[in-house]
Motif scaffolding. Structure first.
Motif, PDB file in Angstrom:
ATOM      1  N   UNK A  45       0.801  -1.234   0.000  1.00 21.68           N
ATOM      2  CA  UNK A  45       0.000   0.000   0.000  1.00 21.68           C
ATOM      3  C   UNK A  45       0.830   1.278   0.000  1.00 21.68           C
ATOM      4  N   UNK A  46       2.144   1.154   0.115  1.00 23.83           N
ATOM      5  CA  UNK A  46       3.001   2.340   0.084  1.00 23.83           C
ATOM      6  C   UNK A  46       2.723   3.266   1.258  1.00 23.83           C
ATOM      7  N   UNK A  74       5.210   6.861  -2.278  1.00 23.15           N
ATOM      8  CA  UNK A  74       4.846   5.637  -2.985  1.00 23.15           C
ATOM      9  C   UNK A  74       3.380   5.320  -2.778  1.00 23.15           C
ATOM     10  N   UNK A  75       2.746   4.866  -3.872  1.00 19.51           N
ATOM     11  CA  UNK A  75       1.375   4.408  -3.800  1.00 19.51           C
ATOM     12  C   UNK A  75       1.336   2.902  -3.720  1.00 19.51           C
ATOM     13  N   UNK A 228     -13.618   8.824   1.024  1.00 20.67           N
ATOM     14  CA  UNK A 228     -12.624   9.675   1.660  1.00 20.67           C
ATOM     15  C   UNK A 228     -11.517   8.933   2.370  1.00 20.67           C
ATOM     16  N   UNK A 229     -11.678   7.632   2.614  1.00 19.12           N
ATOM     17  CA  UNK A 229     -10.678   6.876   3.344  1.00 19.12           C
ATOM     18  C   UNK A 229      -9.805   6.029   2.450  1.00 19.12           C
ATOM     19  N   UNK A 230      -8.926   5.212   3.053  1.00 16.03           N
ATOM     20  CA  UNK A 230      -8.031   4.363   2.265  1.00 16.03           C
ATOM     21  C   UNK A 230      -8.762   3.409   1.332  1.00 16.03           C
ATOM     22  N   UNK A 231      -9.899   2.838   1.787  1.00 18.54           N
ATOM     23  CA  UNK A 231     -10.628   1.891   0.942  1.00 18.54           C
ATOM     24  C   UNK A 231     -11.140   2.568  -0.318  1.00 18.54           C
ATOM     25  N   UNK A 238      -7.286   1.820  -8.209  1.00 16.65           N
ATOM     26  CA  UNK A 238      -6.775   0.541  -8.698  1.00 16.65           C
ATOM     27  C   UNK A 238      -7.868  -0.457  -9.091  1.00 16.65           C
ATOM     28  N   UNK A 239      -8.858  -0.673  -8.218  1.00 15.10           N
ATOM     29  CA  UNK A 239      -9.865  -1.701  -8.513  1.00 15.10           C
ATOM     30  C   UNK A 239     -10.791  -1.260  -9.630  1.00 15.10           C
TER      31      UNK A 239
END
Length: 561
Positions: A45-46, A74-75, A228-231, A238-239
């Motif tokens: 996840x960087x 990094x991503x 707004x969050x990581x998900x 990406x998905x």
């Protein structure tokens, strides 16, 4: 068979991203990799979890302080991220060289520009947030008159009617004695109703009791939390782009539906509700415009909400210049999402600051009451209140609702580019750099809060909330920096072709709500500690006994007689 197909797709995607990781980080070296930047704690996840964790403010402050105005990050799976708040770099990205992100793509790879737009289109349809190139330019041209000063004046009665309902219900709650009220609950509902009534002449919330009734408003609020969050970040970057590679809508839908993550499935549910409601609103207006009854047509012709004006103007354009039905529908979801959480964030922060700075609150209340001698404040009166303007500007400067410009807004570098800096930096090898090489495929992140709180431009007190700074002359260094922002040397509403088209609308909302509430109520801090977790759109919260964070803004309200 479907499960087998999905497994193969996941394996293909995994191999693709793994090979790209090896190619980018091991085989393909670049001068960009010598830029200063924090280490990545996760190969998968960087730095993304560090940026979006609830206490990400400390990490953000640390990297700005330690690595400066141009930072390598990094991503997911090692993808390059470039974070900057350098004024010259921002001008180059947003204004001068925006063609490197948009125009070149349109000319050289039409499929890629469609894919960039389609990621947001999965959430909002073909609205302003989802379109690029000529399509985006066409939409802004049609929408610009709707956000003119003359139209802002027409919106004032609607704003006062909605905030009047808010005032009435809050008066009942504090009729007998001061009470602790969750202001975030009421401010968010008010923001939805304001954009509903002024944006599309549609009521989402009667604002008469504690029940938030309309499923559309609940869905928009939930969407803001999810994206707004990581998900939401990972899904959007990406998905969803992987699903977008397939031209068949059913395949796209199937891929996303098979992802065994609750946030992703919640995204599907709320976007379905948002799209269906937007469709119903536009269909009702279309039927009114083509009605066989002259009185209904005349009523529609006199409506002053944003979507009605847009549809009337759109109907008069040629087929080539006109928005499609899908584009008009997309504007509904875009307007509500863009206007709701950002406005409620700014208003929540303003009320919290006024509660914790009673001297500022009383000074602002005095200015409002002196202007209210003749009744409700008009547009011209609101915009001419100097201290009100100073409080709003300073809040939007120090606490922008969106601290990091979303990558989906700016896209990524579509070819190798050289980015100039206003001041040289040193790379990891000690070399001085006046410009930076940005490799193709690098995601660009603008640190809005880093730009707005840059001590080199704003002075040593840049991190202090001081409304009075706007009543004096601004620092000369700030004026010489030539920030590309469209609002008061700030990057809060971005700049260039992707600048927020409704920034005047947002300011007007803030001033109307504050003027009505401060004239009727006094605000004081509660005993509960309020935190502001780092996320895509920042909002207030309290920590529960179990350590979980709950979105709330508890303040003590008392009625002024």
């Amino acid at each position: 068979m479907l499960a087998s197909l999905f497994t193969k797709l996941l394996l293909t995607a995994g191999c693709y991203y793994f090979l790209r990781l090896i190619f980018n980080r091991v085989i393909l070296k670049s001068p960009f990799d010598d830029l200063p930047g924090p280490p990545s704690n996760s190969w998968l996840l960087g730095n993304i979890p560090q940026l979006f964790q609830p206490k990400g403010w400390a990490f953000h402050d640390e990297i700005l302080r330690n690595y400066g105005r141009a930072i390598k990050m990094r991503g997911a799976l090692g993808e390059r991220l470039f974070l900057t708040f350098d004024p010259r770099a921002l001008y180059h990205i947003l204004v001068k060289a925006r063609c490197l992100v948009h125009k070149v793509v349109l000319e050289t790879d039409p499929h890629l520009i469609s894919r960039l737009g389609s990621i947001n289109a999965l959430f909002f349809g073909e609205g302003l947030l989802s379109t690029f190139g000529q399509q985006h330019k066409k939409q802004r041209k049609i929408l610009n008159p709707v956000f003119s000063i003359n139209h802002m004046r027409d919106m004032i009665p609607v704003f006062h009617e909605v905030t009047g309902r808010l005032q009435m219900v809050l008066r009942k709650k504090v009729e007998n004695e001061p009470q602790e009220i969750d202001l975030l609950h009421w401010i968010t509902r008010t923001a939805v109703e304001l954009i509903g009534r002024s944006g599309m002449d549609y009521s989402f919330d009667p604002l008469v009791d504690d029940t938030d009734q309309h499923p559309y408003s609940r869905s928009v609020k939930k969407l803001a939390v999810l994206v707004g969050g990581p998900a939401g970040f990972l899904a959007g970057q990406y998905i969803l782009p992987f699903a977008e590679k397939f031209n068949c809508p059913r395949i796209k839908r199937f891929i996303v539906e098979q992802i065994p993550l609750k946030p992703v499935q919640d995204l599907i549910q709320v976007t379905d509700i948002i799209h269906q409601t937007s469709l119903e609103i536009i269909k009702t207006k279309q039927e009114a415009m083509t009605s066989l009854y002259p009185e209904i047509v005349a009523e529609m012709a006199n409506k002053k909400d944003i979507i009605s004006i847009l549809m009337r103007a759109n109907a008069q354009l040629s087929e080539q210049d006109r928005m499609s039905d899908a584009e008009v529908i997309g504007q509904v979801s875009t307007l509500v999402f863009a206007a709701m959480d950002t406005t409620s964030s700014a208003l929540s922060r303003s009320l919290y600051l006024l509660a914790t700075h009673p001297g500022v609150q009383e000074r602002l209340r005095t200015e409002i009451k002196e202007a209210q001698i003749d009744g409700q404040l008009s547009y011209d009166q609101l915009v001419s209140l100097p201290y009100m303007d100073a409080v709003c500007r300073e809040t939007l400067r120090l606490y922008p609702p969106i601290p990091l410009a979303p990558l989906r807004t700016l896209g990524r570098a579509q070819k190798d580019m050289i980015l100039p800096l206003s001041k040289p930096i040193r790379d990891a090898n000690g070399r001085e750099l006046a410009e930076i090489f940005i490799p193709k495929g690098t995601d660009i992140v603008v640190s809005i809060v880093g730009s707005n709180c840059n001590p080199e431009l704003w002075g040593a007190d840049a991190h202090e909330w001081k409304p009075d700074r706007w009543l004096d002359s601004l620092p000369k260094t700030l004026e010489e920096a030539h920030m590309p922002g469209i609002y008061s040397h700030l990057m809060t509403f971005l700049g260039g072709a992707r600048a927020c088209i409704g920034f005047k609308f947002a300011q007007l909302e803030m001033k109307v709500v504050l003027s009505v509430l401060l004239a009727s109520f006094k605000f004081s801090p509660s005993e509960k500690e309020i935190v502001w977790p780092m996320s895509g759109i920042v909002g207030p919260a309290i920590e529960g006994p179990d350590g979980a964070v709950h979105q709330k803004l508890p303040l003590i309200m008392s009625r002024l007689h």
